[in-house]
Design a protein around this motif. Structure first.
Motif, mmCIF file in Angstrom:
data_model
loop_
_atom_site.group_PDB
_atom_site.id
_atom_site.type_symbol
_atom_site.label_atom_id
_atom_site.label_comp_id
_atom_site.label_asym_id
_atom_site.label_seq_id
_atom_site.Cartn_x
_atom_site.Cartn_y
_atom_site.Cartn_z
ATOM 1 N N VAL A 99 1.117 -1.525 0.087
ATOM 2 C CA VAL A 99 0.090 0.016 -0.030
ATOM 3 C C VAL A 99 0.775 0.967 -0.273
ATOM 4 C CG1 VAL A 99 -2.155 1.000 1.258
ATOM 5 C CG2 VAL A 99 -1.415 -1.666 1.341
ATOM 6 N N PHE A 100 0.755 1.995 -1.267
ATOM 7 C CA PHE A 100 1.458 3.959 -0.781
ATOM 8 C C PHE A 100 0.669 4.663 -1.219
ATOM 9 C CE2 PHE A 100 1.591 5.086 -5.026
ATOM 10 C CZ PHE A 100 1.481 3.749 -6.043
ATOM 11 N N SER A 101 1.279 5.587 -0.158
ATOM 12 C CA SER A 101 0.751 6.771 -0.487
ATOM 13 C C SER A 101 1.098 8.202 0.344
ATOM 14 C CB SER A 101 -1.155 7.027 0.103
ATOM 15 O OG SER A 101 -0.814 7.262 1.913
ATOM 16 N N GLY A 102 0.827 9.353 -0.096
ATOM 17 C CA GLY A 102 1.803 10.297 0.390
ATOM 18 C C GLY A 102 1.252 10.119 2.398
ATOM 19 N N PHE A 133 3.245 -10.750 8.582
ATOM 20 C CA PHE A 133 4.798 -9.687 8.729
ATOM 21 C C PHE A 133 3.977 -8.674 8.094
ATOM 22 C CE2 PHE A 133 8.702 -8.565 8.327
ATOM 23 C CZ PHE A 133 8.985 -7.581 9.259
ATOM 24 N N ILE A 134 4.204 -7.553 9.057
ATOM 25 C CA ILE A 134 3.869 -6.253 8.084
ATOM 26 C C ILE A 134 4.996 -4.992 8.809
ATOM 27 C CG2 ILE A 134 1.945 -4.742 8.399
ATOM 28 C CD1 ILE A 134 -0.121 -6.400 9.981
ATOM 29 N N LEU A 135 5.284 -4.622 7.638
ATOM 30 C CA LEU A 135 6.155 -3.412 7.935
ATOM 31 C C LEU A 135 5.979 -2.466 6.856
ATOM 32 C CD1 LEU A 135 8.578 -4.026 9.111
ATOM 33 C CD2 LEU A 135 9.614 -3.870 6.280
ATOM 34 N N ASP A 136 5.905 -1.518 8.053
ATOM 35 C CA ASP A 136 4.572 0.088 7.691
ATOM 36 C C ASP A 136 6.520 0.901 7.184
ATOM 37 O OD1 ASP A 136 3.112 2.170 8.096
ATOM 38 O OD2 ASP A 136 2.499 1.839 9.834
ATOM 39 N N ASP A 137 6.004 1.864 6.248
ATOM 40 C CA ASP A 137 6.847 3.027 6.003
ATOM 41 C C ASP A 137 8.233 2.360 5.305
ATOM 42 O OD1 ASP A 137 5.761 5.110 6.253
ATOM 43 O OD2 ASP A 137 5.929 4.877 8.640
ATOM 44 N N ILE A 138 7.983 1.444 5.036
ATOM 45 C CA ILE A 138 9.601 0.657 4.423
ATOM 46 C C ILE A 138 10.792 1.404 3.063
ATOM 47 C CG2 ILE A 138 9.151 -1.421 3.810
ATOM 48 C CD1 ILE A 138 8.102 -1.156 0.439
ATOM 49 N N GLN A 139 9.880 2.660 3.091
ATOM 50 C CA GLN A 139 11.229 3.784 2.936
ATOM 51 C C GLN A 139 11.877 4.062 3.559
ATOM 52 O OE1 GLN A 139 8.011 4.291 2.725
ATOM 53 N NE2 GLN A 139 7.989 6.329 4.710
ATOM 54 N N GLN A 199 1.703 -14.135 5.219
ATOM 55 C CA GLN A 199 0.958 -12.872 4.732
ATOM 56 C C GLN A 199 2.343 -12.121 4.920
ATOM 57 O OE1 GLN A 199 -1.966 -12.822 2.376
ATOM 58 N NE2 GLN A 199 -0.687 -10.706 2.664
ATOM 59 N N ILE A 200 2.538 -11.253 4.110
ATOM 60 C CA ILE A 200 3.641 -9.678 3.677
ATOM 61 C C ILE A 200 2.626 -8.712 3.709
ATOM 62 C CG2 ILE A 200 5.824 -9.077 3.589
ATOM 63 C CD1 ILE A 200 5.985 -12.240 2.151
ATOM 64 N N VAL A 201 2.529 -7.296 4.628
ATOM 65 C CA VAL A 201 1.728 -6.606 3.681
ATOM 66 C C VAL A 201 3.015 -4.865 4.474
ATOM 67 C CG1 VAL A 201 -0.226 -5.163 4.492
ATOM 68 C CG2 VAL A 201 -0.590 -7.357 5.061
ATOM 69 N N LEU A 202 3.274 -4.200 2.784
ATOM 70 C CA LEU A 202 3.704 -3.670 3.291
ATOM 71 C C LEU A 202 3.046 -2.271 2.877
ATOM 72 C CD1 LEU A 202 6.345 -4.945 0.746
ATOM 73 C CD2 LEU A 202 7.061 -5.408 3.100
ATOM 74 N N ARG A 243 9.887 -8.394 -6.103
ATOM 75 C CA ARG A 243 9.874 -8.739 -5.213
ATOM 76 C C ARG A 243 8.363 -7.920 -4.133
ATOM 77 N NH1 ARG A 243 12.853 -12.309 -6.205
ATOM 78 N NH2 ARG A 243 13.746 -14.001 -4.732
ATOM 79 N N PHE A 244 8.881 -6.342 -4.279
ATOM 80 C CA PHE A 244 7.515 -5.739 -3.637
ATOM 81 C C PHE A 244 6.603 -5.478 -4.052
ATOM 82 C CE2 PHE A 244 10.967 -3.067 -1.818
ATOM 83 C CZ PHE A 244 10.889 -3.459 -0.295
#
Ligand code: ADP
Ligand code: MG
Length: 475
Positions: A165-168, A227-233, A258-261, A280-281
């Motif tokens: 998921v991406f956004s500002g 595994f949920i990883l937030d703000d991977i930038q 499941q992987i959520v990024l 991969r992403f």
């Protein structure tokens, strides 16, 4: 009965009558300060808490006090900042009020870093209690992301894997990611879910290496269900973290976990990432959240008011929704300020108050009060100079940089953006714009215009920059 016992019993009676998070918020660090004959003096840690409780819960408190000790006839509310001290003699700790079920819920709020979940006792992090899929307001700009999260939570490791998921900023990524984790846990209490930010992930790797515990680290993350990883930038240019994450990712993926990024840009636009990781992403589902439209913004505000049990004039809410376009965090922030200022000053929220708050934060140049009639924002910024100043501020360069001869990359981009905006929004001729920018040739301006127009087709960051700038200037 001691004062503390009285207050404990009163709190026990109030607790079932209000929502738990509200109870937690308003009754933490409260207590009876004193009793003077038939008057009970109740203490609150802040003026805001005191005012809030007095306005909303006075009747409940009075009733509960009566039941606990009928000899008390009057209540007095006071602020005692010492109540926030750990060993304040007056306060009643909520720990002694909340039973085991409440505890489980509240622990999630309070103990942000240490929530044990599932048989194996893995820690899920920072699953904030307010973030659920139900209380996420769905509009056309976030409905895909919401639907994907819903699908993932009902079938983790299924076709939406990985979900990216991406956004500002402030558009609900963290909310959705946490809600997804929470939902998975709700349907399967034994699921092992980890939510963390990429920053925490990086810090843990560094710590594990320092303590020579990399094996434990690997085992811990490679045995979860989600595994949920937030703000991977945040992993940008952090090769070691990227490598570790790459391996974790592969293990989980191969085992249908499941992987959520989340991130601030789509996989292909991530700078400072190894291509194999970007690949991969993008392997599963990639969804973007766009800034919410007016209707959604209004719905979010209404919903938040309901949650907080406050009633605000619909026009005031409409005014906030109309003026804060860019992100939900700011939208809610302004609402909370309106509420806290009116509660403290014992006034009713008005459009003037909203205007004051907005202009004090420089959120907008001029408030649109007449939203219903559809006022015209483009009347606000009219001069080339205003556009140049705004663009310069946005890109952290100076006005002179922009109109001057410097050919550094960042300055050139900002310069092209200002030329583009001037041409587009003010419709000045290329010659006139060139002259304003230190006597440049009109072909330079034309080139800048075309180049920005071209890049806008693919360059996500630029789209975002321009959207933000246009908003800031009211275009
Ligand atoms: P991000 O992680 O994208 O920066 P957050 O998830 O932190 O954004 O959202 C900022 C705030 O806005 C949070 O309080 C969140 O609960 C709220 N929010 C964002 N989108 C919505 C929505 N659609 N409905 C309700 N609340 C929302
Ligand atoms: Mg976030």
């Amino acid at each position: 009965m001691s004062n503390r016992d009285v207050w404990r019993k009163v709190l026990m009676r109030i607790k079932p009558t209000i929502k738990l998070p509200l109870f937690k918020t308003w009754f933490t660090d409260t207590g009876i300060i004193d009793r003077k004959e038939n008057t009970l003096i109740i203490g609150f840690p802040t003026p805001f808490a005191k005012k809030w409780v007095q306005d909303r819960y006075n009747v409940k408190i009075r009733q509960a006090v009566q039941e606990v000790d009928p000899s008390i006839q009057d209540l007095e509310y006071q602020v005692h900042s010492s109540l926030t001290n750990k060993d304040s003699v007056h306060k009643v700790s909520l720990d002694s009020i909340l039973d085991e079920n409440d505890e489980k819920q509240v622990r999630k709020v309070r103990n942000k870093n240490e929530l044990h979940i599932g048989k194996q006792g893995l820690k899920s992090r920072q699953l904030s209690i307010g973030h659920t899929l139900e209380n996420f307001i769905v509009g056309k700009d976030n409905k895909l992301a919401h639907a994907a999260c819903l699908a993932v939570s009902s079938m983790p490791g299924g076709i939406y894997n990985p979900l990216y998921v991406f956004s500002g900023v402030g558009l609900g990524k963290t909310h959705l990611l946490q809600a997804t984790g929470r939902e998975i846990l709700r349907s399967n209490r034994d699921a092992r879910v980890i939510y963390m930010t990429a920053e925490q992930f990086t810090n843990e790797i560094i710590e594990a290496i320092g303590k020579r515990r990399t094996k434990e680290f690997k085992d811990k993350y490679r045995t979860v269900d989600c595994f949920i990883l937030d703000d991977i930038q945040f992993l940008e240019n952090k090769d070691m973290s990227q490598m570790e994450f790459f391996h974790t990712f592969n293990d989980l993926y191969d085992n249908n976990k499941q992987i959520v990024l989340s991130s601030d840009s789509p996989p292909k636009d991530l700078d400072g990432f190894k291509d194999r990781l970007k690949g991969r992403f993008g392997m599963g589902t990639v969804v973007e959240i766009l800034p919410p439209d007016y209707e959604t913004r209004l719905a979010i505000l209404r919903h938040r008011c309901q949650d907080l049990q406050v009633i605000i004039d619909p026009e005031v809410l409409e005014c906030i929704a109309f003026n804060i376009e860019s992100n939900v965090r700011d939208l809610i922030g302004v609402l909370m300020q309106v509420i806290s200022q009116t509660t403290l000053n014992d006034t009713v929220p008005t459009i003037d108050l909203v205007a004051n708050i907005l202009s004090s934060q420089h959120k907008i140049h001029q408030i649109h009060r007449n939203h219903a009639a559809g006022s015209c924002p483009s009347e606000q910024v009219r001069s080339m100079n205003q556009i140049i100043e705004t663009v310069a501020g946005y890109f952290h360069v100076t006005r002179d940089d922009l109109v001057g001869p410097v050919r550094k990359k960042e300055i050139m981009v900002a310069r092209q953006v200002s030329m583009y905006l001037i041409r587009r929004e003010l419709d000045h001729s290329y010659e006139k714009i060139g002259a304003y920018f230190g006597g440049r040739n009109h072909t330079t301006v034309l080139h800048a215009y075309n180049s920005i127009e071209d890049r806008l087709k693919t360059d996500h960051r630029l789209i975002r920059d321009l959207t933000a700038l246009k908003r800031e200037m009211g275009f």
